[in-house]
Design a protein around this motif. Structure first.
Motif, PDB file in Angstrom:
ATOM      1  N   LEU A   1       0.628   4.362 -11.079  1.00 51.36           N
ATOM      2  CA  LEU A   1       2.064   4.529 -11.041  1.00 51.36           C
ATOM      3  C   LEU A   1       2.288   3.934  -9.495  1.00 51.36           C
ATOM      4  N   ALA A   2       1.590   4.263  -8.529  1.00 53.09           N
ATOM      5  CA  ALA A   2       1.762   3.725  -7.185  1.00 53.09           C
ATOM      6  C   ALA A   2       2.051   2.061  -7.208  1.00 53.09           C
ATOM      7  N   ILE A   3       1.326   1.492  -7.936  1.00 56.38           N
ATOM      8  CA  ILE A   3       0.876  -0.064  -7.952  1.00 56.38           C
ATOM      9  C   ILE A   3       2.227  -0.518  -8.779  1.00 56.38           C
ATOM     10  N   MET A   4       2.525   0.260  -9.820  1.00 58.75           N
ATOM     11  CA  MET A   4       3.790   0.085 -10.586  1.00 58.75           C
ATOM     12  C   MET A   4       5.149   0.252  -9.970  1.00 58.75           C
ATOM     13  N   GLY A   5       5.133   0.861  -8.904  1.00 60.59           N
ATOM     14  CA  GLY A   5       6.340   1.132  -8.025  1.00 60.59           C
ATOM     15  C   GLY A   5       6.778   2.583  -7.656  1.00 60.59           C
ATOM     16  N   ALA A   6       6.094   3.519  -8.021  1.00 60.31           N
ATOM     17  CA  ALA A   6       6.456   4.803  -7.628  1.00 60.31           C
ATOM     18  C   ALA A   6       6.034   5.034  -6.044  1.00 60.31           C
ATOM     19  N   VAL A   7       7.040   5.098  -5.128  1.00 58.14           N
ATOM     20  CA  VAL A   7       7.236   4.778  -3.730  1.00 58.14           C
ATOM     21  C   VAL A   7       6.360   5.784  -3.163  1.00 58.14           C
ATOM     22  N   GLU A   8       6.450   7.091  -2.890  1.00 55.50           N
ATOM     23  CA  GLU A   8       5.525   8.000  -2.152  1.00 55.50           C
ATOM     24  C   GLU A   8       4.569   8.605  -3.176  1.00 55.50           C
ATOM     25  N   VAL A   9       3.485   8.229  -3.099  1.00 56.95           N
ATOM     26  CA  VAL A   9       2.403   8.771  -3.808  1.00 56.95           C
ATOM     27  C   VAL A   9       1.475   9.631  -3.071  1.00 56.95           C
ATOM     28  N   HIS A  10       1.097  10.713  -3.410  1.00 53.40           N
ATOM     29  CA  HIS A  10      -0.252  11.486  -2.924  1.00 53.40           C
ATOM     30  C   HIS A  10      -1.084  11.944  -3.909  1.00 53.40           C
ATOM     31  N   LEU A  11      -2.482  11.246  -3.625  1.00 55.91           N
ATOM     32  CA  LEU A  11      -3.573  11.507  -4.595  1.00 55.91           C
ATOM     33  C   LEU A  11      -4.400  12.480  -3.809  1.00 55.91           C
ATOM     34  N   VAL A  12      -4.790  13.598  -4.592  1.00 54.46           N
ATOM     35  CA  VAL A  12      -5.470  14.710  -4.005  1.00 54.46           C
ATOM     36  C   VAL A  12      -6.696  14.661  -4.952  1.00 54.46           C
TER      37      VAL A  12
ATOM     38  N   LYS B   1     -16.818  10.758  -2.622  1.00 59.93           N
ATOM     39  CA  LYS B   1     -17.044   9.378  -3.131  1.00 59.93           C
ATOM     40  C   LYS B   1     -15.970   8.647  -3.845  1.00 59.93           C
ATOM     41  N   LYS B   2     -15.316   9.655  -4.666  1.00 58.79           N
ATOM     42  CA  LYS B   2     -14.138   9.049  -5.508  1.00 58.79           C
ATOM     43  C   LYS B   2     -12.949   8.865  -4.342  1.00 58.79           C
ATOM     44  N   CYS B   3     -13.039   9.644  -3.438  1.00 59.73           N
ATOM     45  CA  CYS B   3     -11.979   9.070  -2.334  1.00 59.73           C
ATOM     46  C   CYS B   3     -12.133   7.768  -1.632  1.00 59.73           C
ATOM     47  N   SER B   4     -13.511   7.666  -1.413  1.00 56.97           N
ATOM     48  CA  SER B   4     -13.813   6.227  -1.004  1.00 56.97           C
ATOM     49  C   SER B   4     -13.298   5.199  -1.908  1.00 56.97           C
ATOM     50  N   PHE B   5     -13.499   5.307  -3.289  1.00 55.09           N
ATOM     51  CA  PHE B   5     -13.055   4.382  -4.277  1.00 55.09           C
ATOM     52  C   PHE B   5     -11.556   4.289  -4.420  1.00 55.09           C
TER      53      PHE B   5
ATOM     54  N   GLU C   1     -10.742   2.210  -1.216  1.00 54.52           N
ATOM     55  CA  GLU C   1     -10.620   0.636  -1.309  1.00 54.52           C
ATOM     56  C   GLU C   1      -9.684  -0.155  -2.532  1.00 54.52           C
ATOM     57  N   ALA C   2      -9.553   0.974  -3.511  1.00 54.86           N
ATOM     58  CA  ALA C   2      -8.720   0.152  -4.704  1.00 54.86           C
ATOM     59  C   ALA C   2      -7.124   0.153  -4.085  1.00 54.86           C
ATOM     60  N   ALA C   3      -6.911   0.929  -3.233  1.00 53.55           N
ATOM     61  CA  ALA C   3      -5.580   1.089  -2.486  1.00 53.55           C
ATOM     62  C   ALA C   3      -5.506  -0.297  -1.585  1.00 53.55           C
ATOM     63  N   ARG C   4      -6.661  -0.339  -0.798  1.00 52.66           N
ATOM     64  CA  ARG C   4      -6.703  -1.402   0.136  1.00 52.66           C
ATOM     65  C   ARG C   4      -6.776  -2.783  -0.663  1.00 52.66           C
ATOM     66  N   ILE C   5      -7.419  -3.060  -1.581  1.00 51.12           N
ATOM     67  CA  ILE C   5      -7.382  -4.364  -2.063  1.00 51.12           C
ATOM     68  C   ILE C   5      -6.173  -4.694  -2.999  1.00 51.12           C
ATOM     69  N   THR C   6      -5.458  -3.741  -3.436  1.00 46.41           N
ATOM     70  CA  THR C   6      -4.275  -3.997  -4.288  1.00 46.41           C
ATOM     71  C   THR C   6      -3.035  -4.051  -3.271  1.00 46.41           C
ATOM     72  N   GLY C   7      -3.308  -3.530  -2.030  1.00 42.59           N
ATOM     73  CA  GLY C   7      -2.141  -3.444  -1.047  1.00 42.59           C
ATOM     74  C   GLY C   7      -1.274  -2.379  -1.442  1.00 42.59           C
ATOM     75  N   THR C   8      -1.626  -1.168  -1.581  1.00 35.15           N
ATOM     76  CA  THR C   8      -0.632  -0.142  -2.222  1.00 35.15           C
ATOM     77  C   THR C   8      -0.864   1.123  -0.994  1.00 35.15           C
ATOM     78  N   GLU C   9       0.296   1.370  -0.619  1.00 37.72           N
ATOM     79  CA  GLU C   9       0.500   2.580   0.236  1.00 37.72           C
ATOM     80  C   GLU C   9       0.180   3.666  -0.315  1.00 37.72           C
ATOM     81  N   VAL C  10      -0.853   4.542  -0.379  1.00 34.35           N
ATOM     82  CA  VAL C  10      -0.640   5.999  -0.672  1.00 34.35           C
ATOM     83  C   VAL C  10      -1.293   6.962   0.340  1.00 34.35           C
ATOM     84  N   THR C  11      -0.997   8.176   0.018  1.00 38.03           N
ATOM     85  CA  THR C  11      -1.706   9.130   0.857  1.00 38.03           C
ATOM     86  C   THR C  11      -2.785   9.680   0.225  1.00 38.03           C
ATOM     87  N   ILE C  12      -4.152   9.902   0.786  1.00 39.25           N
ATOM     88  CA  ILE C  12      -5.249  10.466   0.054  1.00 39.25           C
ATOM     89  C   ILE C  12      -5.692  11.663   0.632  1.00 39.25           C
ATOM     90  N   TRP C  13      -5.728  12.816  -0.085  1.00 41.12           N
ATOM     91  CA  TRP C  13      -6.201  13.860   0.450  1.00 41.12           C
ATOM     92  C   TRP C  13      -7.312  14.530   0.102  1.00 41.12           C
TER      93      TRP C  13
END
Length: 212
Positions: A93-104, A109-113, A116-128
């Protein structure tokens, strides 16, 4: 109309159903490739679903996007995805355009993934990287969750993070009717049901009144 199923459901079929731009599809393809690379080493998704990931995970997540409410007039829509795992549906949803997204997500290890997924796709998210109960109230307009917990528990997990007018959007499987009957009588919930477009045995619940 239910889209094509199985391994034949690839990136082009996803684009046709989701209506995303070529740029967005390219970013999602990077995410898809990373999922294929990391999943054998980390329990990100079921192994049997990897060959059908465009339908089982990406399209399943993308179908939530049209159900999101419009953003408030003075700020971006805030979406909190509980138990994000491999990022479905929150990162899609963040990649599609939902603007302020928090992933909990509590699993490191899943947070590391996710990072990396956010980095390579150029997506701004907050990861908790915390348990849901340990995250401060996030005052979200929307809380999403997929394959996380029964509905009664989901409502309890979402409530501290939702604004009074916020919505819960939960992707549920075959047992949804039993989960609905388990909600205490007298609850002030307003529940709309939408058939899943990725799986005829699944349902999307849009739940209001959680913080009421």
């Amino acid at each position: 109309m239910t889209p094509d199923k199985g391994p034949g459901f690839g990136a082009e079929t996803f684009q046709r159903n989701a209506g995303v731009s070529r740029e967005t599809l390219d970013r999602l393809a990077l995410y898809h490739d990373l999922l294929q690379k990391w999943a054998p080493a980390i329990n990100l998704v079921g192994k049997e679903s990897l060959s059908d990931a465009w339908r089982r995970h990406f399209w399943d997540s993308a179908q939530v996007f049209p159900l999101l409410p419009p953003p408030p007039p003075s700020r971006a829509l805030r979406l909190v995805d509980l138990g994000s795992g491999a990022g479905f549906p929150g990162l899609v949803l963040a990649i599609m355009g939902a603007v302020e997204v928090h992933l909990v997500e509590s699993d490191m290890k899943k947070c590391s993934f996710l990072r990396e997924a956010a980095r390579i796709t150029g997506t701004e998210v907050t990861i908790w990287n915390r348990r849901i109960e340990g995250v401060e109230p996030l005052h979200a307009d929307v809380v999403t969750a997929r394959a996380l917990a029964p509905l009664a528990r989901l409502i309890g997990l979402a409530k501290p993070h939702l604004k009074p007018t916020g919505l819960g959007i939960f992707l549920k499987g075959r047992g949804v009717e039993q989960e609905l009957t388990a909600i205490p009588k007298g609850a002030t919930l307003v529940v709309d049901k939408f058939p899943s477009r990725s799986d005829p045995d699944s349902t999307i619940l849009v739940v209001g009144g959680i913080s009421g």
